[in-house]
Design a protein around this motif. Structure first.
Motif, mmCIF file in Angstrom:
data_model
loop_
_atom_site.group_PDB
_atom_site.id
_atom_site.type_symbol
_atom_site.label_atom_id
_atom_site.label_comp_id
_atom_site.label_asym_id
_atom_site.label_seq_id
_atom_site.Cartn_x
_atom_site.Cartn_y
_atom_site.Cartn_z
ATOM 1 N N GLN A 83 0.838 -1.203 0.000
ATOM 2 C CA GLN A 83 0.000 0.000 0.000
ATOM 3 C C GLN A 83 0.872 1.251 0.000
ATOM 4 O OE1 GLN A 83 -3.326 0.021 -0.400
ATOM 5 N NE2 GLN A 83 -3.112 2.220 -0.605
ATOM 6 N N ILE A 86 2.134 1.735 -3.458
ATOM 7 C CA ILE A 86 1.073 2.259 -4.326
ATOM 8 C C ILE A 86 0.892 3.753 -4.083
ATOM 9 C CG2 ILE A 86 -1.425 2.202 -4.719
ATOM 10 C CD1 ILE A 86 -1.254 -0.854 -4.252
ATOM 11 N N ASP A 87 0.905 4.161 -2.807
ATOM 12 C CA ASP A 87 0.766 5.581 -2.488
ATOM 13 C C ASP A 87 1.931 6.391 -3.054
ATOM 14 O OD1 ASP A 87 -1.549 4.938 -1.144
ATOM 15 O OD2 ASP A 87 -0.623 4.987 0.857
ATOM 16 N N GLN A 90 1.537 6.765 -6.737
ATOM 17 C CA GLN A 90 0.519 7.770 -7.054
ATOM 18 C C GLN A 90 1.108 9.180 -6.933
ATOM 19 O OE1 GLN A 90 -2.571 7.116 -8.191
ATOM 20 N NE2 GLN A 90 -2.798 9.293 -8.528
ATOM 21 N N GLN A 93 3.293 9.776 -9.894
ATOM 22 C CA GLN A 93 2.484 10.023 -11.093
ATOM 23 C C GLN A 93 1.908 11.436 -11.076
ATOM 24 O OE1 GLN A 93 -0.324 6.778 -10.960
ATOM 25 N NE2 GLN A 93 0.939 5.479 -12.283
ATOM 26 N N ASP A 94 1.478 11.901 -9.901
ATOM 27 C CA ASP A 94 0.971 13.271 -9.802
ATOM 28 C C ASP A 94 2.073 14.280 -10.106
ATOM 29 O OD1 ASP A 94 -1.481 12.235 -9.123
ATOM 30 O OD2 ASP A 94 -1.254 12.607 -6.955
ATOM 31 N N SER A 97 2.750 14.317 -13.788
ATOM 32 C CA SER A 97 1.705 15.065 -14.492
ATOM 33 C C SER A 97 1.941 16.567 -14.350
ATOM 34 C CB SER A 97 0.339 14.685 -13.915
ATOM 35 O OG SER A 97 -0.671 15.451 -14.505
#
Length: 166
Positions: A83, A86-87, A90, A93-94, A97
């Motif tokens: 987890q 995964i965090d 994320q 990925q942010d 972006s």
């Protein structure tokens, strides 16, 4: 011939065959004596293999339970680590972006500034050509020197306006 054949039979076989009850009773007594001797030996030594087996089974059950608990703990740890990964993914990925948006914005700004520089370059080339094509006479030379200053001032004003818009 028959009397000779009867004499050849062993006597021990004939006796054992005629008294099977005595033979069964003797075997039963031997088995009972063996069981009694084992029981007396266990009682005398205080050693019972059944108790050892029960203790071994309990130890095995305890080890199995402990191993199961360790597996559950490790599984929970792996779930927590997964987890967290995964965090973190994320967040990355942010950030990626955001970097892409900033890069696109910078590219647009660079393109706009490049267009402005090319426009200014064309204006400067036009001014140079107009000064080069102007008649160079002595009396007109003095007023023409003032014009380039005015032209430069207008170019500087245009550059300042372009910078303030961008």
């Amino acid at each position: 011939m028959t009397p000779i054949a009867r004499a050849a039979k062993p006597i021990a076989i004939v006796r054992a065959g005629t008294q099977p009850i005595v033979l069964a009773a003797a075997l039963l007594l031997i088995v009972l004596a063996g069981v009694a001797s084992i029981a007396l030996w266990r009682a005398y030594t205080g050693h019972a293999p059944e108790l050892d087996r029960v203790v071994a089974a309990r130890v095995l059950q305890a080890r199995t339970a402990q191993a199961s608990e360790q597996l559950v703990e490790k599984t929970k740890g792996l779930e927590a680590t997964q987890q967290e990964s995964i965090d973190q993914l994320q967040v990355v990925q942010d950030q990626l972006s955001t970097v892409r948006r900033l890069l696109a914005s910078q590219q647009a700004d660079t393109k706009r500034l490049s267009e402005q520089v090319s426009t200014l370059t064309e204006a400067i080339d036009g001014l140079r050509q107009s000064f080069a094509s102007a008649p160079s006479s002595e009396p007109a030379a003095a007023p023409s020197r003032k014009r380039p200053g005015r032209a430069r001032a207008s170019v500087i004003i245009k550059v300042k306006r372009a910078k303030s818009h961008g």
